[in-house]
Design a protein around this motif. Structure first.
Motif, PDB file in Angstrom:
ATOM      1  N   GLN A 187       1.522  -7.787   2.569  1.00  0.00           N
ATOM      2  CA  GLN A 187       2.699  -7.011   2.964  1.00  0.00           C
ATOM      3  C   GLN A 187       2.652  -5.620   2.349  1.00  0.00           C
ATOM      4  OE1 GLN A 187       6.471  -8.859   2.036  1.00  0.00           O
ATOM      5  NE2 GLN A 187       7.535  -6.894   1.995  1.00  0.00           N
ATOM      6  N   THR A 188       2.310  -5.561   1.063  1.00  0.00           N
ATOM      7  CA  THR A 188       2.207  -4.269   0.390  1.00  0.00           C
ATOM      8  C   THR A 188       1.084  -3.426   0.981  1.00  0.00           C
ATOM      9  OG1 THR A 188       2.991  -5.308  -1.653  1.00  0.00           O
ATOM     10  CG2 THR A 188       1.934  -3.155  -1.858  1.00  0.00           C
ATOM     11  N   GLU A 193      -0.232  -3.595   4.062  1.00  0.00           N
ATOM     12  CA  GLU A 193       0.094  -3.125   5.408  1.00  0.00           C
ATOM     13  C   GLU A 193       1.118  -1.999   5.356  1.00  0.00           C
ATOM     14  OE1 GLU A 193      -1.488  -3.836   7.920  1.00  0.00           O
ATOM     15  OE2 GLU A 193      -2.181  -5.900   7.980  1.00  0.00           O
ATOM     16  N   ALA A 250       3.050  -4.947   9.076  1.00  0.00           N
ATOM     17  CA  ALA A 250       3.808  -5.029   7.818  1.00  0.00           C
ATOM     18  C   ALA A 250       5.085  -5.843   8.008  1.00  0.00           C
ATOM     19  CB  ALA A 250       4.140  -3.621   7.309  1.00  0.00           C
ATOM     20  N   GLU A 251       5.747  -5.658   9.153  1.00  0.00           N
ATOM     21  CA  GLU A 251       6.973  -6.414   9.408  1.00  0.00           C
ATOM     22  C   GLU A 251       6.681  -7.885   9.679  1.00  0.00           C
ATOM     23  OE1 GLU A 251      10.000  -5.221   8.922  1.00  0.00           O
ATOM     24  OE2 GLU A 251       8.888  -3.452   8.232  1.00  0.00           O
ATOM     25  N   VAL A 310       4.085  -9.617   8.490  1.00  0.00           N
ATOM     26  CA  VAL A 310       3.723 -10.232   7.215  1.00  0.00           C
ATOM     27  C   VAL A 310       4.948 -10.362   6.313  1.00  0.00           C
ATOM     28  CG1 VAL A 310       2.279  -9.986   5.160  1.00  0.00           C
ATOM     29  CG2 VAL A 310       1.360  -9.406   7.393  1.00  0.00           C
ATOM     30  N   ARG A 311       5.868  -9.391   6.405  1.00  0.00           N
ATOM     31  CA  ARG A 311       7.104  -9.494   5.629  1.00  0.00           C
ATOM     32  C   ARG A 311       7.847 -10.790   6.002  1.00  0.00           C
ATOM     33  NH1 ARG A 311      10.144  -5.345   3.530  1.00  0.00           N
ATOM     34  NH2 ARG A 311       9.034  -3.847   4.860  1.00  0.00           N
ATOM     35  N   ALA A 349       5.900 -13.781   4.596  1.00  0.00           N
ATOM     36  CA  ALA A 349       6.055 -13.859   3.145  1.00  0.00           C
ATOM     37  C   ALA A 349       7.458 -14.311   2.766  1.00  0.00           C
ATOM     38  CB  ALA A 349       5.743 -12.501   2.513  1.00  0.00           C
ATOM     39  N   GLY A 366       7.114  -8.098  -2.961  1.00  0.00           N
ATOM     40  CA  GLY A 366       6.501  -7.184  -2.001  1.00  0.00           C
ATOM     41  C   GLY A 366       6.439  -5.755  -2.494  1.00  0.00           C
TER      42      GLY A 366
END
Length: 394
Positions: free
Chosen positions: A126-127, A129, A152-153, A155-156, A159, A361
């Motif tokens: 997440q970090t 991306e 990123a969204e 994976v957010r 996570a 994150g």
């Protein structure tokens, strides 16, 4: 006088007159080859290529340890990263060179995914991306930059699922260890500042360990149990729906229930009428329909076992609190023991701070340094207080 044809040609070439005065099309010059990329571009594109290839491998590795929807999402992300990899390979062309190793962060994420496949790898992804290098790079298409932002969204969300599955015992473990480190280091350094011998420092440290661990365990147990009882008190009674056939339809007491759960008057009355209609038609009103109707507000929290949270809090606080007194267990002098304790606790604080950063994150290094500053600041304050008390009592 000969009139010239001034009608524009459909072809992009230029015109000239032939011997008869008729326009003759001249083909437009072909565009020349694209200029060769610079050395900095080649290095940057090769780095992008290596990272995209490694990130695709990380997502595939994570997918191996999951089933169902999460596995499908991770495989789609891997395919997307592979598409980005092909773009940079084609852009490099003859300059692609030998395969490069990805950067250290991406290799570390691959190691986590291969060995653990845990939420830590997803949190780091997440970090990664979120740090989108393509946004400010004119060589990168806008589509790839947008893809990375969407990744990123995605994976957010994955996570967040992992974080929600973590029980209260894990949360108590991380924060318990951190509290033990800070509180007992501050106690040991403060007592040392008063000028007492190593045996008194050790006694104070052991007392702080036991008192703090028992206090943390009791507090965590009560907190988790109280939270569970609060959620239970806020949940509709599972047998309440069985009372519907006995209610007075004209009095419409059921509407009051829905109003108390947050519905407006009109919504509550319509909902109650719907329920009575279902009963009149001989349809059962299930407990799920009763409990989740309308805009009822339910707490959305994960509650673990009170005993598990209390036990892990005790153990991890005690583990953290043990570290500052280790040198004094081996008979170190106050000054030498304090230096060793500060070094050991500093390493441990950065480790726990980094874990918190990964799980949240956020960049782990900044969270580790923040944790270190807080711990050493508390120790410095208590040392000054101990020094002052030592001079007063001395």
């Amino acid at each position: 006088m000969v009139e010239r044809d001034t009608t524009p040609s459909a072809h992009p070439g230029t015109h000239r007159a032939d011997a008869a005065g008729q326009p003759e099309q001249v083909p437009a010059p072909e565009a020349g080859p694209e200029p060769a990329p610079s050395r900095s571009q080649i290095r940057r594109w090769r780095r992008y290529l290596a990272n995209e290839r490694a990130e695709a491998a990380v997502y595939r590795e994570l997918a191996r340890n999951r089933r169902g929807e999460e596995r499908d999402i991770l495989l789609h992300l891997a395919d997307s990263e592979a598409r980005h990899e092909r773009f940079w390979r084609e852009k490099l062309g003859e300059y692609v060179g030998m395969p490069r190793r990805p950067d250290l962060r991406t290799r570390f994420m691959g190691l986590l995914a291969k060995r653990f496949g845990s939420v830590f790898a997803l949190a780091l992804m997440q970090t990664a991306e979120a740090r989108n290098p393509y946004v400010h790079d004119d060589d990168a298409p806008e589509q790839i930059a947008a893809d990375e932002r969407i990744h990123a969204e995605v994976v957010r969300g994955l996570a967040t699922r992992g974080r929600e599955k973590m029980s209260g015992s894990f949360r108590a473990a991380v924060f318990g260890a951190n509290d033990g480190l800070v509180s007992n280091l501050a106690l040991v350094i403060g007592v040392m500042g008063s000028g007492v011998s190593s045996s008194y420092i050790l006694l104070a440290g052991v007392s702080g360990l036991l008192a703090g661990a028992l206090s943390m365990a009791a507090g965590e147990y009560v907190s988790v149990k109280s939270q569970g009882e609060l959620l239970e008190a806020s949940t509709p009674h599972p047998k309440a729906h069985t009372l519907l056939p006995q209610l007075d339809v004209d009095a419409n007491e059921l509407a009051l229930v829905y109003r108390a759960r947050g519905m407006s008057l009109e919504e509550a009355e319509a909902k109650a009428e719907e329920e009575f209609t279902r009963l009149g038609l001989g349809q059962a009103s299930g407990s799920d329909h009763w409990g989740t109707g309308g805009t009822e507000r339910r707490p959305n929290e994960v509650v673990g076992s009170g005993l598990a949270a209390g036990a892990s809090s005790f153990l991890f606080f005690a583990t953290g609190a043990l570290i500052p007194i280790i040198p004094f267990l081996f008979g170190a002098s106050p000054a030498a023991g304090a230096v060793v304790a500060l070094v050991l606790v500093s390493v441990a604080l950065m480790f726990t701070g980094g874990i918190v950063g990964v799980l949240s994150g956020k960049p782990p290094l900044s969270r580790a340094l923040r944790q270190l500053a807080i711990g050493l600041g508390a120790a410095g304050i208590t040392y000054l207080l101990g020094l002052a008390f030592g001079q007063v009592l001395g």
